[in-house]
Scaffold this motif. Structure first.
Motif, short mmCIF file in Angstrom:
data_model
loop_
_atom_site.label_atom_id
_atom_site.label_comp_id
_atom_site.label_asym_id
_atom_site.label_seq_id
_atom_site.Cartn_x
_atom_site.Cartn_y
_atom_site.Cartn_z
N ASP A 288 -14.69 4.10 -2.46
CA ASP A 288 -15.45 3.09 -1.71
C ASP A 288 -16.69 3.71 -1.08
O ASP A 288 -16.93 4.91 -1.17
CB ASP A 288 -14.55 2.36 -0.69
CG ASP A 288 -14.16 3.19 0.52
OD1 ASP A 288 -14.78 4.24 0.82
OD2 ASP A 288 -13.20 2.77 1.21
N ILE B 265 0.84 -1.19 0.00
CA ILE B 265 0.00 0.00 0.00
C ILE B 265 0.88 1.24 0.00
O ILE B 265 1.82 1.34 0.78
CB ILE B 265 -0.94 0.00 1.23
CG1 ILE B 265 -1.89 -1.20 1.13
CG2 ILE B 265 -1.70 1.30 1.33
CD1 ILE B 265 -2.81 -1.35 2.32
N SER C 149 -5.24 9.32 -2.63
CA SER C 149 -5.82 7.99 -2.80
C SER C 149 -4.92 7.00 -2.09
O SER C 149 -3.76 7.30 -1.80
CB SER C 149 -5.88 7.59 -4.28
OG SER C 149 -6.75 8.41 -5.00
N TRP D 105 -9.42 4.86 -4.03
CA TRP D 105 -8.48 3.75 -4.10
C TRP D 105 -8.00 3.57 -5.53
O TRP D 105 -8.72 3.88 -6.49
CB TRP D 105 -9.15 2.44 -3.68
CG TRP D 105 -9.56 2.37 -2.25
CD1 TRP D 105 -10.69 2.89 -1.69
CD2 TRP D 105 -8.85 1.74 -1.19
NE1 TRP D 105 -10.72 2.61 -0.34
CE2 TRP D 105 -9.60 1.90 -0.01
CE3 TRP D 105 -7.65 1.03 -1.13
CZ2 TRP D 105 -9.20 1.39 1.21
CZ3 TRP D 105 -7.24 0.52 0.09
CH2 TRP D 105 -8.02 0.70 1.25
#
Length: 142
Positions: free
Chosen positions: A125, A4, A83, A131
């Motif tokens: 989301d 991530i 993001s 994302w």
């Protein structure tokens, strides 16, 4: 295994910001792409040509990523200018995470093979978080 990374979006000053971060953290940019580098059918607006489409700066064990907002998408503001980017090892893992995380959300770019050699998609989301899911299908550095 997914990795991530934070992904920041700027209003035309991404390169300036990343040069500032580079002056603090050191390192080199493995990739700097401008909107003018995209195939002509992908260019959002001719005035966006010099804006940053994507750049990255490795910092320790993570990578800070960023881009400029396109003029057609409008300006971003603090709180809406980031993001969470997830890099995965396979298309199957990308599909699985994309399907799970988009439930109740809004897809802004479906997962697809891209001109830069990745399998990539974007969405917001159901909690309003942006994302990006990415699987590099070639050896180009992110």
């Amino acid at each position: 295994m997914a990795a991530i990374y934070p992904y920041l979006v700027f209003n035309g000053n991404c390169e300036e910001a990343f040069n500032f971060y580079k002056s603090a953290f050191g390192g080199e940019f493995p990739y700097v792409g401008r909107f003018k580098d995209a195939p002509s059918d992908q260019l959002m607006s001719p005035s966006d040509g010099e804006r940053i489409m994507h750049m990255s700066l490795p910092i320790g064990k993570t990578i800070l990523m960023g881009s400029d907002s396109s003029t057609t998408m409008g300006d971003v503001s603090a709180g809406t200018n980031f993001s969470i980017s997830i890099s995965v090892d396979s298309k199957e893992e990308a599909d699985k995470l994309f399907q799970a995380l988009t439930e109740g959300g809004k897809i802004t770019m479906p997962l697809q093979d891209t001109f830069w050699g990745s399998y990539f998609g974007m969405f917001k989301d159901k909690f309003g978080i942006d994302w990006m899911i990415n699987h590099d299908t070639n050896e180009v550095a992110i």
